[in-house]
Design a protein around this motif. Structure first.
Motif, mmCIF file in Angstrom:
data_model
loop_
_atom_site.group_PDB
_atom_site.id
_atom_site.type_symbol
_atom_site.label_atom_id
_atom_site.label_comp_id
_atom_site.label_asym_id
_atom_site.label_seq_id
_atom_site.Cartn_x
_atom_site.Cartn_y
_atom_site.Cartn_z
ATOM 1 N N LEU A 58 0.812 -1.220 0.000
ATOM 2 C CA LEU A 58 0.000 0.000 0.000
ATOM 3 C C LEU A 58 0.844 1.268 0.000
ATOM 4 O O LEU A 58 0.544 2.219 -0.722
ATOM 5 N N ARG B 51 0.657 4.078 -2.897
ATOM 6 C CA ARG B 51 0.357 5.509 -2.698
ATOM 7 C C ARG B 51 1.425 6.383 -3.349
ATOM 8 O O ARG B 51 1.114 7.369 -4.017
ATOM 9 N N LEU C 207 -6.576 2.489 -5.303
ATOM 10 C CA LEU C 207 -6.320 3.765 -4.634
ATOM 11 C C LEU C 207 -6.773 4.908 -5.532
ATOM 12 O O LEU C 207 -6.593 4.857 -6.752
ATOM 13 N N GLU D 271 -9.848 4.481 -1.044
ATOM 14 C CA GLU D 271 -9.179 3.180 -0.986
ATOM 15 C C GLU D 271 -10.266 2.116 -1.052
ATOM 16 O O GLU D 271 -11.102 2.043 -0.158
ATOM 17 N N VAL E 191 -6.277 -3.598 -4.221
ATOM 18 C CA VAL E 191 -6.809 -2.385 -3.590
ATOM 19 C C VAL E 191 -6.742 -1.301 -4.652
ATOM 20 O O VAL E 191 -5.714 -1.145 -5.317
#
Ligand code: CTP
Length: 400
Positions: free
Chosen positions: A334, A338, A370, A376, A368
């Motif tokens: 994650l 990002r 983003l 999210e 996931v």
């Protein structure tokens, strides 16, 4: 539960015989199919075949069983109308709203999704008259599947073949599954890259990666079902073309960049699902690199490839264009995602955790998504199409 009601329209082309296979697939998977052939199509496949295979009565004219008002009822009651094959004449009559037989009446009274699977000679398909009719039908929300390329009637080859009945069936299944409301990408042009680039070293060797292209193809299929015009730019997937998408082939990162920039000029969304090689060999040996006894192999010097995603995101071809990237990460998934979203400047980034057995080549995926707005969205392990639909849900939410 009542079976979904499908109208299978058949117009007068030699590919009509392939519609028998489509009918069989539809009935075997629990659909109640009413076949409405045009008069001309009966020259290729007779009414008795349709009646026997569908288990339903077959008529071509509005003058039969008039007391049942079939010209209105069949269309009104349908959950899906699929016309396969759709000839150039059929597309023209549908685009212009003619109602001179039972099938065209049905098309005018249907309020359900409509799928056309055209089949004709390349010249007829490419003629501006046909292309304008196709554009008209798509603008109104119909799914017009791109014809396949290959052998046509006789000895000629080109674009115009009826897509494989299995592919048409898949489109029908997906369109039905999403119901009549799922037109949320109608009028949108989406560009999707899929697969993995190969960077040649010499005529027999390349640097490549393990991307299968399946996630990109799932994005293309789901976008077709949601009525988008889809350009799929594929790199070395070896997968069969998904029905309904215009497929462009690109082998290397440089070729992929060219194809993406060209297609994205009028795109509403660009999705970079392809695994693009970050580096390519600095030199290409025009002859095979040979080993020499007693000598160490020469090192391979690499140079950077252009970053297509960053370029498309930084230089949007039209205002409001959305750009979606993918990230394959093995560690700190994650946090790296990002950082990558920010660095690449895209609106959405689908972050996958990859490893020896995860994601590559599999039918399932977990990710996931983003958003540049801080959003999210976790997508649990499941079919790649479910992830694809989540991406389109997030995209359409941003269109407002
Ligand atoms: N991508 C691209 N052009 C490149 C490399 C990648 O357009 N030359 C796109 C991919 O299609 C994907 C996204 O960038 O949508 C992320 O690719 P990834 O390989 O995960 O990122 P990298 O830029 O290679 O970052 P890192 O080296 O840090 O993993």
């Amino acid at each position: 539960m009542e079976k979904p009601r499908v109208v299978l329209g058949v117009s007068g082309g030699i590919a009509a015989y392939k519609a028998c296979e489509l009918l069989r697939r539809l009935t075997e998977s629990g659909h109640d199919v009413r076949v409405v052939p045009t008069e001309a199509s009966l020259n290729f496949v007779g009414a008795a075949t349709w009646s026997a295979l569908s288990g339903n009565p077959v008529s071509t004219e509005v003058w039969e069983s008039v007391h049942e008002v079939p010209h209105v009822r069949i269309g009104q009651a349908a959950d899906l109308v699929v016309v396969a094959p759709a000839t150039a004449d059929m597309l023209a009559r549908a685009a212009h709203g003619l109602a001179d037989d039972l099938l065209t009446n049905t098309l005018l009274t249907a309020r359900c999704p409509v799928v056309f699977a055209p089949a004709m000679h390349t010249e007829m398909w490419e003629h501006p008259a046909t292309q304008e009719n196709v554009a008209t039908l798509r603008r109104r929300g119909a799914v017009v599947i791109e014809p396949a390329v290959g052998r046509l009637t006789g000895v000629d080859t080109g674009k115009g073949r009826l897509p494989d009945p299995g592919e048409i069936f898949e489109v029908c299944r997906r369109v039905l599954a999403r119901g009549p409301g799922a037109r949320d990408l109608a009028g949108r042009h989406v560009v999707i890259s899929a697969g993995g680039t190969r960077e040649p070293l010499d005529p027999v060797r390349y640097l490549g990666n393990r991307s299968s292209g399946k996630q990109g193809y799932a994005l293309a299929r789901t976008a077709v079902a949601r009525r988008a015009r889809v350009t799929l730019i594929e790199a070395n997937t070896g997968l069969p073309d998904p029905a309904g998408a215009d497929v462009v082939r690109a082998g290397t990162a440089v070729q992929l960049r060219e194809a993406v920039l060209k297609a994205s000029a009028d795109a509403d969304v660009v999705v970079m699902a392809a695994a693009v090689a970050d580096f390519r060999p600095a030199a290409y040996a025009s002859g095979k690199i040979k080993k020499k006894d007693g000598q160490e192999p020469a090192p391979i010097t690499l140079v950077r490839n252009p970053d297509i995603l960053a370029e498309v995101a930084a230089d949007r071809a039209r205002p409001g264009q959305l750009v979606v990237g993918f990230a394959a990460e093995t560690d700190d998934v994650l946090a790296n995602g990002r950082e990558k979203l920010r660095r690449k400047g895209c609106d959405l980034l689908v972050v996958n955790e990859v490893g020896e057995r995860r994601t590559f080549g599999s039918e399932e995926n977990e990710a996931v998504v983003l958003g540049s707005d801080g959003g999210e969205t976790a997508v649990p392990y499941g079919p790649k199409e479910a992830l694809a639909d989540t991406v389109w849900d997030l995209v359409t939410a941003r269109f407002g």
